[in-house]
Structure formats: structure tokens, C-alpha cells
Design an enzyme around this catalytic site. Structure first.
Site, mmCIF file in Angstrom:
data_model
loop_
_atom_site.group_PDB
_atom_site.id
_atom_site.type_symbol
_atom_site.label_atom_id
_atom_site.label_comp_id
_atom_site.label_asym_id
_atom_site.label_seq_id
_atom_site.Cartn_x
_atom_site.Cartn_y
_atom_site.Cartn_z
ATOM 1 N N HIS A 1 0.638 -1.220 0.104
ATOM 2 C CA HIS A 1 -0.186 -0.016 -0.015
ATOM 3 C C HIS A 1 0.899 1.214 0.086
ATOM 4 C CE1 HIS A 1 -2.706 2.858 1.693
ATOM 5 N NE2 HIS A 1 -3.764 2.260 1.664
ATOM 6 N N ASP B 1 3.183 -4.312 7.826
ATOM 7 C CA ASP B 1 2.096 -3.509 7.825
ATOM 8 C C ASP B 1 1.075 -4.450 8.193
ATOM 9 O OD1 ASP B 1 -0.132 -2.362 6.952
ATOM 10 O OD2 ASP B 1 0.485 -1.631 4.904
ATOM 11 N N GLN C 1 -4.402 -4.708 7.388
ATOM 12 C CA GLN C 1 -5.492 -5.426 6.885
ATOM 13 C C GLN C 1 -5.540 -6.891 7.944
ATOM 14 O OE1 GLN C 1 -7.922 -4.952 4.664
ATOM 15 N NE2 GLN C 1 -7.050 -3.098 3.956
ATOM 16 N N LYS D 1 -10.139 0.117 10.466
ATOM 17 C CA LYS D 1 -10.570 -0.868 9.766
ATOM 18 C C LYS D 1 -10.949 -2.010 10.758
ATOM 19 C CE LYS D 1 -7.352 0.022 6.249
ATOM 20 N NZ LYS D 1 -7.884 0.795 5.040
ATOM 21 N N CYS E 1 -4.820 2.433 -3.712
ATOM 22 C CA CYS E 1 -3.700 2.984 -2.834
ATOM 23 C C CYS E 1 -2.366 1.891 -3.195
ATOM 24 C CB CYS E 1 -3.754 3.249 -1.514
ATOM 25 S SG CYS E 1 -4.981 4.474 -1.507
#
Ligand SMILES: Cc1ncc(COP(=O)(O)O)c(C=O)c1O
Length: 401
Positions: A120, A197, A200, A223, A359
Site C-alpha cells: 500500500h 504492515d 488488513q 478498519k 492505493c
């Protein structure tokens, strides 16, 4: 069997959208919020807001306690060794920027930062800027056909010049878990700092960062069914000590005179100014809500929805699924149809899917695409949402072909 979500009624936002004729299928961008979280926000404001870490008065102490309780809840969700390893930021993106500034001193010209081809922009652009400032090289790990980082190539690309590895746990476009343990092992063998990261990945259950043994892990609240405006930076205690302070102001100093100041360590030294107090308290409430659910039932519900989504896409001609997604998400393109036209027709029919580059422009370019449609599901979605999606897709294809 109808796929109904027993949790749908806990989310007033999804019910309000439904009443408006909208089907929400964009939870990977931001999730709807449980009533328990909204109650916590209202409870904090209506009960008397106060700033944290500053005041001795009762509202101030109460707010500080609630805020720090949430730090413990996040530490538990991530299985961090201590709550002091959790830094609150104003978003995941800010956390990456914090890292890219905070680690500036770790690099010399010619050093390499390794990322993967699916990152991302939040886990790409801050490193690009750092690379520019310090004369570094960004090395990109290629993917295999399923959408995972190719480990053989990673083994040759993570080498003696690598200083940092920054990779996604779960792609927001391809929905695939990355081989993190193997990647982190390759990095550790070279003594490389590691950034994961988790924006998600964290949504899909508890994490065990102590077992994963990364140096830093980043995620965001919105999220995770929490409020927006809050990000989480986890750093192993020793790794946090390597960070240079980056924002300066209230409550991050131990002492200050006109000419100089002495800064606090983590976490408060990296939370300059008033933090997102209500947001953090709301995140704590969302974590309580999620923690109380039957995790196996949530996973089974999401898996059943995902299977229905993939089967429906697979049954239609000319649909190209991107990669091989493993969570309740699917990105796709339709041969001969522009994704923007398709997106327009979904919008007209009240189906909220995401279209475009997500993104992750370099990834889309690498796949030879200008954009794609992404459907992403939350625990509140049900089979009827998917039926509305497929009806809208069929109608759109009829019009466009
Ligand atoms: C994989 C991934 N990383 C980072 C981010 C950035 O998160 P935020 O926009 O909350 O800062 C996102 C958000 O879409 C994401 O999907």
C-alpha cells in the site's frame, strides 16, 4: 442455506445504509462500527471529556485511566510483551511516516530498504522519501502467481546491504497472507530491522507479535471496527529505543528550558500533543466487542461468504480474479470493460464496492491494469448483500457488453 450474520444488528451504520438502499461491501477501506463503540464515544464525551496525562482532577484521571486501559487492550490483541510497546498515532499512515523519520539515523548512502511489490502507498511512499533523503536504494520483492512474495527471490534480494524490510501481512488488493515468518527469518539472518504492515491482517483475529518477532507492526483502528483518526505503532522495546523523536510538543518532554529539552521514551515520547482520546477509548470498546464474539463462528461466517463470492465470480464469463484471496475479499476486472464504468453502474444501483488502484498503484501497474473492482466483506455482511451485488454485476455487464 441463507447466510445471515448474527452480528448485523450490532452495527447501526450497516442498518442505516440498508434502509437507504445501500449495500456496503467496502470494509477493507473502512469498517462499520458496533453500537458498543458508539456508546463508548458518547459515554466519554457526555460523561465529561478531559485531557490525558496532564491533570490531577477527577475527569482528567478518569480519561487517563480509560485511555491507558485501551493501550493494554491493544497490547493484548497483539500479544505485545508490554503496553509500553504500543504507541498511539493519528493513523496507520502516520505511523509509517513516524518510522521513516524516526529511523533516519540507521542508514548510510547505498544501503537498501526491501519492500514487496504489493505494498500500500502508506508502506511505500514514506520509505521512498527516506531513500531520497539518505541516498538509499528501494529493492522490490516480486510476487508469485497466487499473489504472495516469491521466497526464492526474496532470499537473493535480502542481503548484506539490506538495512530494513517493510512488508505487508495481508494485501489489501490480493487478500493473501504473506509468508511473514519466512521473510522475517531471512531478514533476521542479515540483522535487518523489520516493519510489518498489519492494517488488513489485524482485522482477522488476534496476533502474536511476540512469536512473530518483528521489530515494528502498524495497524489502524478504523478498519478494526473502531473510530478513525487512530493508528497503532507496535515496537519491540529495544526497537523503539532506536527511533529518533519526530514530533515535538506537549507531554512528550521530561523537562524543557528555553534552549533545550529532554524527551521521554516510548510510548509518550512519540505521542506529542493531545492524542485522539475519544478515538482510543472507542478502539478499546471495539476490541472488547470483537473479543467477546465467538471467533470460530466469525471465521466460519466470513469463510462461507467468501466462498459464495468466489463461486459467483467464477461462474461468470470474462471475470479475472486478481491473485488467490484467502480472506473475505476479492479484486477483479472484467475483460473488455473499464473498471470505472463498472464502478459507476454499481454506484447507481446502490452497491458500495471500491474501484481504482486501491492505493497500490505500482502493483496494479505490474499486473498491467489501470484499476480493479474490490469487494470486501465485514462480519455484518450476509448472503443477501452478495445477492444484491451479483444482481448489480449482471445488470451492469448486460449494459456494458
Ligand atoms: C494494507 C494497508 N496498509 C496501510 C493502510 C493505511 O491505513 P490508514 O489509511 O488507516 O492510514 C491501508 C488502508 O487502506 C491498508 O489497506
Amino acid at each position: 442455506m441463507p447466510l445471515t450474520s448474527p452480528w448485523r444488528r450490532d452495527f447501526p451504520g450497516i442498518l442505516a445504509l440498508e434502509a437507504e438502499g445501500q449495500t456496503y461491501l467496502d470494509s477493507a477501506a473502512t469498517a462499520q462500527k458496533p453500537q458498543a463503540m458508539l456508546d463508548a464515544l458518547l459515554g466519554y464525551y457526555a460523561g465529561g471529556a478531559a485531557n490525558v496525562h496532564r491533570a490531577q482532577h477527577l475527569p482528567g484521571e478518569r480519561a487517563t485511566r480509560a485511555f491507558e486501559d485501551c493501550r493494554h487492550k491493544v497490547a493484548q490483541r497483539l500479544n505485545a510483551a508490554s503496553a509500553s510497546e504500543i504507541v498511539f498515532t493519528h493513523g496507520a499512515t502516520e505511523a509509517f511516516n513516524l518510522l521513516a523519520y524516526g529511523l533516519d539515523d540507521e542508514f548510510q548512502a547505498g544501503d537498501e530498504i526491501v519492500i514487496s511489490a504489493l505494498e500500500h502507498h502508506a508502506n511505500l511512499l514514506p520509505w521512498q522519501q527516506l531513500a531520497r533523503r539518505r541516498g538509499l536504494k528501494l529493492v522490490v520483492l516480486p510476487l508469485d502467481s497466487a499473489g504472495g512474495v516469491d521466497l526464492d527471490q526474496a532470499a537473493t534480494l535480502i542481503g548484506p546491504r539490506t538495512r530494513l524490510l517493510a512488508v505487508s501481512q495481508l494485501s489489501n488488493v490480493l487478500g493473501r497472507w504473506q509468508p511473514l515468518t519466512a521473510l522475517l527469518a531471512l531478514a533476521k539472518a542479515q540483522g535487518v530491522l523489520t516493519v510489518v504492515d498489519g492494517a488488513q491482517g489485524v482485522v482477522h483475529g488476534r496476533q502474536d507479535l511476540r512469536a512473530l518477532d518483528c521489530d515494528f507492526y502498524v495497524c489502524s483502528s478504523h478498519k478494526l471496527y473502531g473510530p478513525d483518526g487512530v493508528g497503532v505503532l507496535y515496537g519491540r522495546a529495544a526497537a523503539l529505543q532506536r527511533l529518533r523523536h519526530w514530533q515535538f510538543g506537549g507531554e512528550m518532554v521530561r523537562q524543557a528550558d528555553y534552549q533545550d529539552a529532554e524527551f521521554r521514551g516510548a510510548p509518550l515520547g512519540f505521542e506529542a500533543g493531545t492524542p485522539p482520546i475519544a478515538g482510543v477509548i472507542g478502539l478499546g470498546a471495539s476490541l472488547d466487542y470483537l473479543g467477546a464474539l465467538d471467533q470460530a463462528a466469525v471465521a466460519a461466517h466470513e469463510a462461507a461468504l467468501h466462498a459464495k463470492l468466489l463461486a459467483g465470480l467464477g461462474a461468470r464469463e470474462g471475470i479475472r480474479l486478481l491473485g488467490s484471496p484467502q480472506v473475505a475479499l476479492a479484486s477483479f476486472v472484467v475483460t473488455g470493460v473499464h473498471n470505472a464504468d463498472l464502478a459507476h453502474l454499481f454506484t447507481e444501483q446502490g452497491v458500495a464496492v471500491r474501484a481504482g488502484h486501491h492505493c497500490a498503484m505500482p502493483l496494479l501497474q505490474r499486473l498491467g491494469l489501470a484499476g480493479a473492482i474490490r469487494v470486501s466483506l465485514g462480519l455484518y455482511n450476509d448472503g443477501a448483500d452478495l445477492e444484491r451485488f451479483f444482481a448489480a454485476l449482471d445488470r451492469a455487464l448486460e449494459l456494458l457488453r
